[in-house]
Design an enzyme around this catalytic site. Sequence first.
Site, mmCIF file in Angstrom:
data_model
loop_
_atom_site.group_PDB
_atom_site.id
_atom_site.type_symbol
_atom_site.label_atom_id
_atom_site.label_comp_id
_atom_site.label_asym_id
_atom_site.label_seq_id
_atom_site.Cartn_x
_atom_site.Cartn_y
_atom_site.Cartn_z
ATOM 1 C CB SER A 250 -0.959 -0.043 1.190
ATOM 2 O OG SER A 250 -1.916 0.973 1.082
ATOM 3 C CG ASP B 174 -3.130 4.212 -1.182
ATOM 4 O OD1 ASP B 174 -3.867 4.004 -2.170
ATOM 5 O OD2 ASP B 174 -3.099 3.459 -0.192
ATOM 6 C CG ASP C 100 -2.742 -0.215 -2.294
ATOM 7 O OD1 ASP C 100 -2.749 0.956 -1.866
ATOM 8 O OD2 ASP C 100 -3.271 -1.164 -1.667
ATOM 9 C CG ASP D 150 -6.115 0.551 -0.597
ATOM 10 O OD1 ASP D 150 -5.339 1.527 -0.559
ATOM 11 O OD2 ASP D 150 -6.033 -0.407 0.201
ATOM 12 N NE ARG D 151 -4.811 3.364 3.162
ATOM 13 C CZ ARG D 151 -4.833 3.269 4.480
ATOM 14 N NH1 ARG D 151 -5.104 4.335 5.198
ATOM 15 N NH2 ARG D 151 -4.595 2.135 5.078
ATOM 16 C CB THR E 215 -9.723 0.280 13.749
ATOM 17 O OG1 THR E 215 -10.119 0.869 14.977
ATOM 18 C CG2 THR E 215 -9.044 1.301 12.885
ATOM 19 C CD GLU F 20 -9.899 2.404 7.287
ATOM 20 O OE1 GLU F 20 -10.100 1.766 8.343
ATOM 21 O OE2 GLU F 20 -9.019 2.115 6.484
ATOM 22 C CE LYS G 60 -7.461 0.807 2.902
ATOM 23 N NZ LYS G 60 -7.510 -0.401 3.717
#
Length: 558
Positions: A111, A268, A270, A272-273, A346, A370, A384
């Site tokens: 990530s 980011d 990879d 996913d964010r 979390t 999140e 995500k």
Amino acid sequence: MEFGTAGLRAAMGAGISHMNDLTIIQTTQGFCRYLEKNFGDLKKRGVVIGFDARAHLSSGGSSKRFARLAANTFISQGVPVYLFSDIIPTPFVPYTVTHLKLCAGIMVTASHNPKQDNGYKVYWENGAQIISPHDKGISQAIEENQEPWPQVWDDKLIDSSPLLHDPYATVNKEYFKDIQKQCFYRNINKETNLKFVHTSVHGVGHKFVQLAFKAFDLSPPFAVPEQKDPDPDFPTVKYPNPEEGKGVLTLSFALAEKDGARIILANDPDADRLAVAEKQESGEWKVFSGNELGALLGWWIFTCWKNNNRDTRAIKDVYMLSSTVSSKILRAIALKEGFHFEETLTGFKWMGNRAKQLMDQGKAVLFAFEEAIGYMCCPAVLDKDGVSAAVITAEMASFLATRNLSLTQQLKAVYDEYGFHITKASYFICHDPKVIQQLFDNLRNFDGKNTYPKSCGRFKVSGIRDLTTGYDSSQPDQKAILPTSKSSQMITFTFANGGVATMRTSGTEPKIKYYSELCAPPGNSDVEQLKKELDELVNALEKHFFQPEKNKLQRKTE
């Protein structure tokens, strides 16, 4: 290395504490045996494996090589493998598990970790990341299968195997078809004058965000040229993590100024964010926090749902989720609008698994988020996804522009309607597990044995929930409702002024994190006073509970 619910994450290099050919083979052998035990039809259904662009020249390790070795390990046991032929965003793996009804998925990625790291992330057949007891079962199976099987080293064998499939073309087509179900304003998208800048921060996101914009009939975003192509050295940033704020976005700001773009979308490595920044009237750039973007996307996705569902009874089956350290803004929206809100522990592993449970009961899970800039905007991916979040944010911004509203103005409107939710989060770095243990032990024995703090500076503590021990002062039996985990530290303090603060350890980095929030009822619009109060609470938390000087903790540096 220890295999946990997040799989593995460590530096690439030689030795059993690092990511390398041997540890990847051992991990995959264990995972393969565990899957054989759990699925009688593993050899019919198979698994999917994806990888990012990370590579480590000195040890020869790379995500692609690790993915091929993992594929060869499964194929040597007669298990079909859907191995992506090229780099992909992490959300493509859970999507493929669900879409092709496979037994499991593996994504080789670290990530947004530093460049020397890599990771091995695992998804179960439900399309969500694994949770206990699978982590323990896999870990045990790895211990029992340490000696490499014959031929697993020779990854060239897979190229001629009938068990090897490449899902790249199919998934690229189907994923972009599925996310179009979240596209509601195609005509506005076609005509908008709003310009966007996108950066993939030397990761995998560029091509896929371009395709997502095309799927929504939006003009392609301007790509930051120095960062659009994958580069495992991440040469233009100190940390390849858009969560770290403005430092990662320096080149994006420059391109946006040059091309007249008002909004920056940053993935980011990879993808996913997602981080989002918007140019203000003053010429300054505002980088939205994960909680602020969560508020905007939650408002937007619910509004789109409401406009497309005239049957008022349907709302009783609508859900949104967020993690317990994220803002409670969705709870406020849910209370006023009449849908359900749930919080989980979390991490998206919990939200993904809970979303699947709810969907299996016929519920509609519209959105989950999140605060660590992770958003699940589309039920086709139970994790995500920074690609769908980027294009949905772009459509929201384009729609708001037709009403002469910016994202910042709309965020204020959301808070005006549902109550201000001011949040502040940060972390300290600590490389000594003993110091971390001591810090949390002190909090549990603050005024003598088994007593938690009654105050933090001038702030009176009104409630305590400790998800390491399972204690919750607000429950009649004093037992926490959310699952507890002795292997990680997590204590939440509720204060008499309505503030909430959580301290926890990170599962993937040497950090002690904290999250704080002050919620005000609708109508209380003295935002500056709320911010001041929260700043004072956070300062007290750092001084009295973290004691950074005494514990030699390193502060987060901007």
